[in-house]
Design a protein around this motif. Structure first.
Motif, PDB file in Angstrom:
ATOM      1  N   ILE A 127       0.818  -1.214   0.000  1.00  0.00           N
ATOM      2  CA  ILE A 127       0.000   0.000   0.000  1.00  0.00           C
ATOM      3  C   ILE A 127       0.851   1.263   0.000  1.00  0.00           C
ATOM      4  O   ILE A 127       0.367   2.353  -0.294  1.00  0.00           O
ATOM      5  N   GLY A 156      -3.983   1.556   0.432  1.00  0.00           N
ATOM      6  CA  GLY A 156      -5.013   0.591   0.795  1.00  0.00           C
ATOM      7  C   GLY A 156      -6.285   0.743  -0.010  1.00  0.00           C
ATOM      8  O   GLY A 156      -7.359   0.277   0.410  1.00  0.00           O
ATOM      9  N   ARG A 157      -6.200   1.416  -1.168  1.00  0.00           N
ATOM     10  CA  ARG A 157      -7.377   1.659  -2.007  1.00  0.00           C
ATOM     11  C   ARG A 157      -7.989   0.336  -2.483  1.00  0.00           C
ATOM     12  O   ARG A 157      -7.375  -0.424  -3.230  1.00  0.00           O
ATOM     13  N   ARG A 158      -9.211   0.072  -2.076  1.00  0.00           N
ATOM     14  CA  ARG A 158      -9.907  -1.153  -2.464  1.00  0.00           C
ATOM     15  C   ARG A 158     -11.133  -0.781  -3.285  1.00  0.00           C
ATOM     16  O   ARG A 158     -12.064  -0.140  -2.792  1.00  0.00           O
ATOM     17  N   PHE A 197      -5.743  -7.734  -3.354  1.00  0.00           N
ATOM     18  CA  PHE A 197      -5.730  -7.979  -1.918  1.00  0.00           C
ATOM     19  C   PHE A 197      -5.945  -9.461  -1.579  1.00  0.00           C
ATOM     20  O   PHE A 197      -5.919  -9.839  -0.414  1.00  0.00           O
ATOM     21  N   ASP A 253      -2.379  -8.093   1.574  1.00  0.00           N
ATOM     22  CA  ASP A 253      -1.184  -7.320   1.226  1.00  0.00           C
ATOM     23  C   ASP A 253      -1.112  -7.224  -0.290  1.00  0.00           C
ATOM     24  O   ASP A 253      -0.674  -8.160  -0.951  1.00  0.00           O
TER      25      ASP A 253
END
Length: 222
Positions: free
Chosen positions: A57, A67-69, A77, A104
């Motif tokens: 990230i 951490g853009r999901r 991820f 991760d």
């Protein structure tokens, strides 16, 4: 030879533990490995000759930075061993190998491949759909190689450790070419991460997309 590769039987699919490596570890080790694309006309085998690492990230060049999901990045991820395919500029597909452990986000962009035989080259030229006078024109660049192998977003999420599907990876004997590393291509927006030498390729290979005169020999190279 890297101890990871010493444990792999040539011709066998890359084992699950290979895909648990961080992208920065896996990117140079993917060089020389075989990418297999199963088509209606038969299998096309090619050798990976250029990769880029996008890991964690903290990497400002990664789609998952911070951490853009999203619907697109969620696959990064997951556990390593799947294909992450996305479209750029509305017209070019890019193939990535997801690596690392769940949660991760790690991925290795496959930037260039080399056909293993004249028959493989013929198959790639058929899908490429345009005259490729030089090797780099055939499959030197993410978009070019995806066109030459008929790789589209329909293959996104496929497991790469299972032979016999539509797309998978196989081990080949350790290459004796010199591996060099240089900054990644086209990520000026990544600020201090734009200069990280996280692109790897075989020195002198005619299929490599971009030659960097300042490239340095990778410490783990033969």
């Amino acid at each position: 030879m890297d101890p990871i590769l010493e444990q792999i039987k040539p011709g066998a699919p890359l084992p699950p533990y290979f895909y648990r490596l961080k992208a920065l570890e896996a990117a140079p080790l993917l060089l020389g490995q075989t990418l297999v694309r199963r088509t209606e006309e038969g299998d096309i085998r090619c050798r990976i000759v250029e990769t880029e690492s996008y890991g964690g990230i903290e990497d400002k060049g990664s789609h998952a930075h911070g951490g853009r999901r999203t619907a697109r990045t969620e696959i990064m991820f997951g556990s390593g061993g799947t294909a992450y395919i996305y479209l750029i500029y509305g017209m070019y597909n890019c193939l990535n190998v997801v690596t690392g452990t769940e949660g991760d986000p790690q991925a290795v962009l496959i930037r260039a491949v080399e056909p293993l035989s004249p028959a493989d080259e013929t198959g790639m030229r058929r899908y490429r759909g345009t005259a490729a006078r030089k090797p780099v024109d055939l499959s030197g660049g993410p978009g070019k190689l995806c066109r030459a192998l008929d790789i589209t977003k329909a293959l996104n999420g496929l497991p790469l450790a299972q032979p016999g599907g539509l797309l998978w990876l196989e081990d080949r004997p350790a290459p004796n070419e010199v591996i060099v590393q240089a900054p990644r291509v086209g990520i000026a927006y990544a600020e201090e991460y734009a200069a990280k030498p996280w692109r790897f390729y075989f020195r002198g290979n005619p299929y490599v997309s971009v030659i960097d005169k300042q490239a340095e020999v990778w410490a783990g190279s033969n």
